[in-house]
Write a protein that holds these residues in place. Structure first.
Motif, short mmCIF file in Angstrom:
data_model
loop_
_atom_site.label_atom_id
_atom_site.label_comp_id
_atom_site.label_asym_id
_atom_site.label_seq_id
_atom_site.Cartn_x
_atom_site.Cartn_y
_atom_site.Cartn_z
N GLU A 345 0.86 -1.18 0.00
CA GLU A 345 0.00 0.00 0.00
C GLU A 345 0.91 1.24 0.00
N LEU A 346 1.06 1.88 -1.16
CA LEU A 346 1.97 3.00 -1.28
C LEU A 346 1.46 4.25 -0.56
N THR A 347 0.16 4.44 -0.57
CA THR A 347 -0.39 5.63 0.10
C THR A 347 0.00 5.64 1.57
N ALA A 348 -0.07 4.48 2.21
CA ALA A 348 0.26 4.40 3.63
C ALA A 348 1.73 4.72 3.87
N ILE A 349 2.60 4.22 2.99
CA ILE A 349 4.04 4.49 3.15
C ILE A 349 4.33 5.98 3.03
N VAL A 350 3.78 6.63 1.98
CA VAL A 350 4.04 8.05 1.77
C VAL A 350 3.47 8.87 2.93
N ALA A 351 2.26 8.51 3.38
CA ALA A 351 1.64 9.25 4.49
C ALA A 351 2.47 9.13 5.76
N HIS A 369 2.97 19.71 2.91
CA HIS A 369 1.62 19.17 2.77
C HIS A 369 1.60 18.16 1.64
N ALA A 370 0.57 17.30 1.66
CA ALA A 370 0.51 16.18 0.72
C ALA A 370 -0.87 16.05 0.11
N SER A 371 -0.92 15.52 -1.11
CA SER A 371 -2.17 15.18 -1.80
C SER A 371 -2.08 13.70 -2.16
N LEU A 372 -2.79 12.87 -1.38
CA LEU A 372 -2.66 11.43 -1.54
C LEU A 372 -4.01 10.79 -1.80
N PRO A 373 -4.06 9.79 -2.69
CA PRO A 373 -5.31 9.06 -2.92
C PRO A 373 -5.58 8.12 -1.74
N ASP A 374 -6.80 7.57 -1.71
CA ASP A 374 -7.15 6.67 -0.61
C ASP A 374 -6.28 5.42 -0.61
N SER A 375 -5.99 4.91 -1.84
CA SER A 375 -5.21 3.67 -1.89
C SER A 375 -4.57 3.52 -3.26
N VAL A 376 -3.29 3.13 -3.23
CA VAL A 376 -2.58 2.74 -4.47
C VAL A 376 -1.73 1.53 -4.12
N MET A 377 -2.05 0.40 -4.76
CA MET A 377 -1.31 -0.84 -4.52
C MET A 377 -0.29 -1.06 -5.64
N ALA A 378 0.89 -1.56 -5.26
CA ALA A 378 1.93 -1.88 -6.25
C ALA A 378 2.78 -3.00 -5.70
N VAL A 379 3.38 -3.79 -6.59
CA VAL A 379 4.28 -4.87 -6.19
C VAL A 379 5.69 -4.30 -6.14
N VAL A 380 6.11 -3.93 -4.94
CA VAL A 380 7.41 -3.26 -4.76
C VAL A 380 8.06 -3.76 -3.48
N LEU A 410 0.80 11.70 -4.92
CA LEU A 410 0.88 10.32 -5.39
C LEU A 410 -0.33 10.06 -6.25
N CYS A 411 -0.11 9.47 -7.44
CA CYS A 411 -1.25 9.16 -8.30
C CYS A 411 -0.93 7.98 -9.18
N ARG A 412 -1.99 7.31 -9.62
CA ARG A 412 -1.83 6.20 -10.56
C ARG A 412 -1.94 6.73 -11.97
N ASP A 413 -1.04 6.25 -12.86
CA ASP A 413 -1.03 6.69 -14.25
C ASP A 413 -0.90 5.46 -15.13
N GLY A 414 -2.05 4.91 -15.55
CA GLY A 414 -2.03 3.70 -16.36
C GLY A 414 -1.50 2.52 -15.58
N GLU A 415 -0.42 1.91 -16.08
CA GLU A 415 0.19 0.76 -15.42
C GLU A 415 1.34 1.18 -14.51
N SER A 416 1.42 2.48 -14.22
CA SER A 416 2.49 2.99 -13.36
C SER A 416 1.90 3.84 -12.25
N VAL A 417 2.72 4.11 -11.25
CA VAL A 417 2.36 5.03 -10.19
C VAL A 417 3.42 6.12 -10.17
N GLU A 418 2.98 7.35 -9.95
CA GLU A 418 3.93 8.47 -9.96
C GLU A 418 3.91 9.18 -8.61
N LEU A 419 5.09 9.28 -8.03
CA LEU A 419 5.30 10.06 -6.81
C LEU A 419 5.99 11.36 -7.20
#
Length: 497
Positions: A345-351, A369-380, A410-419
């Motif tokens: 869960e990337l959102t939790a890590i960044v938060a 300050h931060a702008s984070l989505p509720d949840s972004v999952m990635a295999v990392v 943090l946002c999802r962009d297609g098959e990638s996530v961008e921080l």
């Protein structure tokens, strides 16, 4: 019945009108008769040439050779002869002529006169002289260029589109002697004592710099080792550029081999030293932090010593982080960054990192300050990604003046996530951007402002992101802040491991 001209008239026409100069010359060298072509060639009227000797119209430097042939003919040693000689034009210029001579004799064999034909070869001779001068000039330039190339302390080689070695300088011959002690056939892709940057793995054919260059690749600082003897082997940094014909077709490649042995050995010595020191520092730091934590857990501890211990703890933690960065950088140069991937869960890590960095930002007077989505999952690798966020956020706060801002998104962009980490800090000069991810490099602005740091954070960020199959992008300008964008694939990328 058709009347034909008399043979004498036909002969007169034949001699008078051809484009080749002709004349009758007495045995003592007097010109008895000349045709129009010869007069035009030498710039004389017919009556001006008749009665002159051939000596008078022959260049003094060529007269002896002409006279020698005349004497040989009169002596019966030859009936004809031919030579190319210079004539003197009426205006003083030189005319080159191809002279053919036949000695006519009477029925008793006594010499009568010479029949001469002269073909004007002045233009051909001048063209030949110009060509010889051009060839000589090219050869002079070639020798000068070779002399210059041989004084350069860089191996230079030119290969054609088939991989054949066309030219090379002396320095490259030295490198070939190390890599191919039994001889090199002058063709790209031959295998020898050529090793990868680690100095141990033998390069395969497709990895050889010359083969890559022939394929049309353009590259810089491709590092290899040549030579099987550890005492004499050399590290080389290879660059390649394609060579193109006038129509743009690739006709080959030029390669430059620079000796970077001292640099590579210095880097290895530095890494060994850093790794050794880091290992030695970890144990006492762990002991210090352990005892500080034990003291802080004591509920009877007074406020004043507690504050002092908290200062000790913060600085010990910071020192431990620096030691960790040093050790990771040293180990990372020898081996690829190891990852342990799992759904994260990337959102939790960044938060979490934003929350722990908050006090540091508040102390520095920076609005975080931060702008984070509720949840972004990635295999990392969760810990590695946390390290990326920590390094980027701590850098952003450290290089932003009091009253500035740091924004994390943090946002999802297609098959990638961008921080994205964006700050309003001091920024980076354009000249420094290219080296920003180099280990131990510090931007000019940071050095001038005496901002503390070792210059390792961004190099670690890049190695972690690259190991995940992602990329790091940065835009910055002095006084306008910096923007770092980390793009990571959401799913596992086997090719990147």
């Amino acid at each position: 019945m058709v009347e034909h001209p008399a043979p004498e008239h036909l002969w007169q026409v034949t001699v008078e009108h051809p484009p080749i100069g002709m004349c009758l010359v007495s045995t003592d060298g007097v010109m008895l008769n000349v045709n129009r072509a010869l007069c035009q060639m030498l710039g004389y009227a017919e009556h001006e040439l008749r009665g002159r000797t051939f000596h008078e119209i022959t260049h003094p430097e060529d007269l002896d050779a002409d006279l020698a042939l005349v004497r040989a003919a009169l002596a019966g040693e030859c009936g004809t002869f031919r030579l190319t000689k210079r004539y003197l034009h009426a205006d003083g210029s030189v005319v080159w002529g191809d002279l053919s001579v036949a000695l006519m004799r009477d029925d008793d064999g006594a010499p009568l006169h010479f029949v001469s034909q002269v073909f004007d070869v002045t233009e051909q001779r001048l063209d030949r002289l110009r060509l010889l001068e051009a060839v000589a000039a090219v050869e002079r330039h070639r020798r000068k260029a070779q002399a210059i190339l041989d004084t350069v302390d860089v191996g230079l080689v030119l290969v054609d589109s088939e991989g054949n070695y066309e030219e090379m300088n002396r320095r490259h011959h030295d490198f070939l002697a190390l890599a191919f002690p039994h001889g090199h056939g002058g063709l790209a892709g031959q295998l020898g004592a050529v090793y990868a940057e680690d100095g141990f793995r033998v390069l395969g054919r497709d990895e050889m710099p010359s083969v890559r260059a022939v394929r049309g690749e353009e590259f810089d600082d491709y590092r290899i080792w040549v030579g099987a003897d550890p005492l004499t082997c050399r590290a080389l940094s290879v660059s390649a550029r394609p060579v193109r014909d006038a129509d743009g077709t690739v006709a080959g490649a030029a390669l430059a081999y620079k000796d970077v042995t001292d640099l590579m050995r210095a880097l290895q010595a530095r890494d060994d030293f850093v790794a050794s020191v880091s290992h030695e520092l970890r144990s006492p730091l762990t002991a210090v932090l352990g005892h500080v934590e034990m003291l802080l857990d004591d509920p009877t501890l007074d406020a004043s010593p507690r504050r002092a211990l908290e200062v000790v703890e913060r600085n010990a933690v910071r020192l431990r982080r620096l030691v960790g960065d040093l050790l990771e950088t040293a180990e990372g140069r020898a081996t690829a960054t190891a990852l342990t991937r799992a759904p994260t869960e990337l959102t939790a890590i960044v938060a979490e990192v934003v929350e722990t960095t908050g006090p540091l930002a508040a102390e520095a007077g920076v609005d975080l300050h931060a702008s984070l989505p509720d949840s972004v999952m990635a295999v990392v690798d969760a810990e590695r990604v946390r390290q990326v966020v920590v390094n980027l956020l701590s850098n952003a706060v450290k290089y932003t003046d009091r009253g500035g801002q740091v924004h994390v998104s943090l946002c999802r962009d297609g098959e990638s996530v961008e921080l994205e980490v964006r700050d309003s800090g001091i920024g980076v000069d354009a000249e420094d951007l290219a080296q920003l991810f180099t280990p131990f490099f510090r931007a000019r602005a940071a050095v001038e402002r005496v901002v503390p740091g070792l210059g390792l954070g961004l190099s670690i960020v890049r190695s972690i992101v690259s190991a995940h199959g992602g990329e790091v992008l940065v835009t910055s300008a002095p006084g306008q802040g910096s923007r770092f964008r980390v793009r990571l694939p959401l799913e596992r990328q086997p090719a990147a491991d």
